[in-house]
Write an enzyme that holds these catalytic residues in place. Sequence first.
Site, short mmCIF file in Angstrom:
data_model
loop_
_atom_site.label_atom_id
_atom_site.label_comp_id
_atom_site.label_asym_id
_atom_site.label_seq_id
_atom_site.Cartn_x
_atom_site.Cartn_y
_atom_site.Cartn_z
N ASN A 96 23.87 -71.38 63.58
CA ASN A 96 23.26 -72.01 62.42
C ASN A 96 24.09 -71.63 61.20
OD1 ASN A 96 21.26 -72.77 64.16
ND2 ASN A 96 19.67 -71.43 63.32
N ARG A 121 16.32 -80.36 69.38
CA ARG A 121 16.10 -78.92 69.52
C ARG A 121 14.76 -78.57 68.88
NH1 ARG A 121 17.58 -74.36 65.76
NH2 ARG A 121 17.30 -72.50 67.02
N GLU A 176 18.28 -66.97 65.68
CA GLU A 176 18.68 -66.10 64.57
C GLU A 176 18.06 -64.70 64.61
OE1 GLU A 176 17.87 -68.04 60.84
OE2 GLU A 176 19.39 -69.55 61.16
C1 BGC Z 1 15.79 -71.09 60.31
C2 BGC Z 1 14.84 -72.22 60.04
C3 BGC Z 1 14.70 -72.41 58.52
C4 BGC Z 1 16.06 -72.76 57.96
C5 BGC Z 1 16.06 -73.03 56.46
C6 BGC Z 1 17.00 -71.06 59.42
O1 BGC Z 1 17.28 -69.74 59.07
O2 BGC Z 1 16.12 -71.03 61.66
O3 BGC Z 1 13.63 -71.95 60.64
O4 BGC Z 1 13.73 -73.34 58.17
O5 BGC Z 1 16.95 -71.70 58.22
O6 BGC Z 1 15.70 -71.88 55.77
#
Ligand code: BGC
Length: 436
Positions: free
Chosen positions: A289, A78, A167
């Site tokens: 996430n 991804r 996000e």
């Molecule tokens: C984001 C990433 C970030 C990771 C760690 C997520 O919120 O999509 O870009 O590096 O968290 O903070």
Amino acid sequence: MNALAGFPDGFEIGVSTAAYQIEGAVAEDGRGPSVWDTFAHTPGRVKNGDTGDVACDHYHRWPEDVALMADLGVDAYRFSIAWPRVQPTGSGAPNAAGLDFYERLVDALLQRGIAPLPTLFHWDLPQALEDQGGWLSRSTAERFAEYAGLVADRLGDRVHRWITLNEPVVHMAEGYAWGGGAPGKSLMFGALPVAHHQLLGHGLATTVLRERGATEVMITNNCSPVLPATDDEADVMAAAVYDSFHNRLFNDPILLGTYPEMLGEFLGDLIRDGDLATIHTPLDALGINYYNPTRIAAAAADADLPFDPRPIEGVPTTAFGWPVVPGGLRDLLVGLKDTYGDALPPVYITENGCSTPDGTDDTFRIDYLRGHLDALRGAIEAGVDVRGYYIWSLMDNFEWREGYSQRFGLVRMDFETQQRTPKESYHWLRSALAAR
Ligand code: BGC
């Protein structure tokens, strides 16, 4: 036991990255500036004055990175596509050289048997669009769908799976409500239009992608199970409010076609006829996430916000200070199934991982990943249809306002020499993948 044993056939293991965090080459081959270029170059915004100007120089070193993934043995990758490489000012004809880069990358992945999973927007809005209002402006949603079409026109014969946005809650909160990320606005509740316009952009782009042959379109939401600090009614209420802002504001309209009731009054005027139907365009899968749960108490009467985040005590914390609660992943997924029932499509965990101090042994990361894989297996056993797990991240990279100080990679980066060195967790995952 092999950490990857017991997952359903075809369950995907992948790694995740994002364009501004790894590519560098910010002024090459016609790329235009993004809000993150502007933000990172504004003194005081990013730790140590770090910028993504060079990052992991992935724009030039991508063959090495693809080779690292092939050797690791992951099923999928991804990554995100930088809108300002494709449309340097966010509208108009595509920049062929920008699309060439992603075409080379996709072809190399496919040759190595690694399934590409591109995200179309991971926070790097072309600065020219920000100058016209950015995501506060409804027209950005239309521009986004147009851009999605240009990318799919070039790659859609080879790429059939897409993530529209990464996000949207974090982009709204950090970028427009508190100002901790680009474009750095501190509008508090005034940031809510950013939610609606991103969601609208997602819905419009979904149709555009399907018209170009996409078979699996998803959005990636950052979801956090919310724990009231105590059983006290005020804390329970505050936790529900936080849950509405962080989780339901983005999951409800997509999965149910409605906004959470308590937020309706803030959004009322923005919503036009047909918007919710567009946002509710059926999804093929939901990307999630997961990093940690959030513990919430009632706020003081004179506070700016109606909730007060509290630390989660008694658990290990990452270098970032984030609590490690693997069981939160299972609770989150089972909770989503309970809330949305059949409206919940198959799920992919599109990011999960931890930052650790440089130079320490890597058992913390291995334990972290093993714990979350166990929790995920638990969610699947409890009946949640989870199709994949992507680790954040392939390699240490530009961690937004923390610059290069937080290291999430399976591969260590020496940012002076650009040398890539696989960490113990890389070798651990490689053995587990080989033994599947
Ligand atoms: C984001 C990433 C970030 C990771 C760690 C997520 O919120 O999509 O870009 O590096 O968290 O903070």
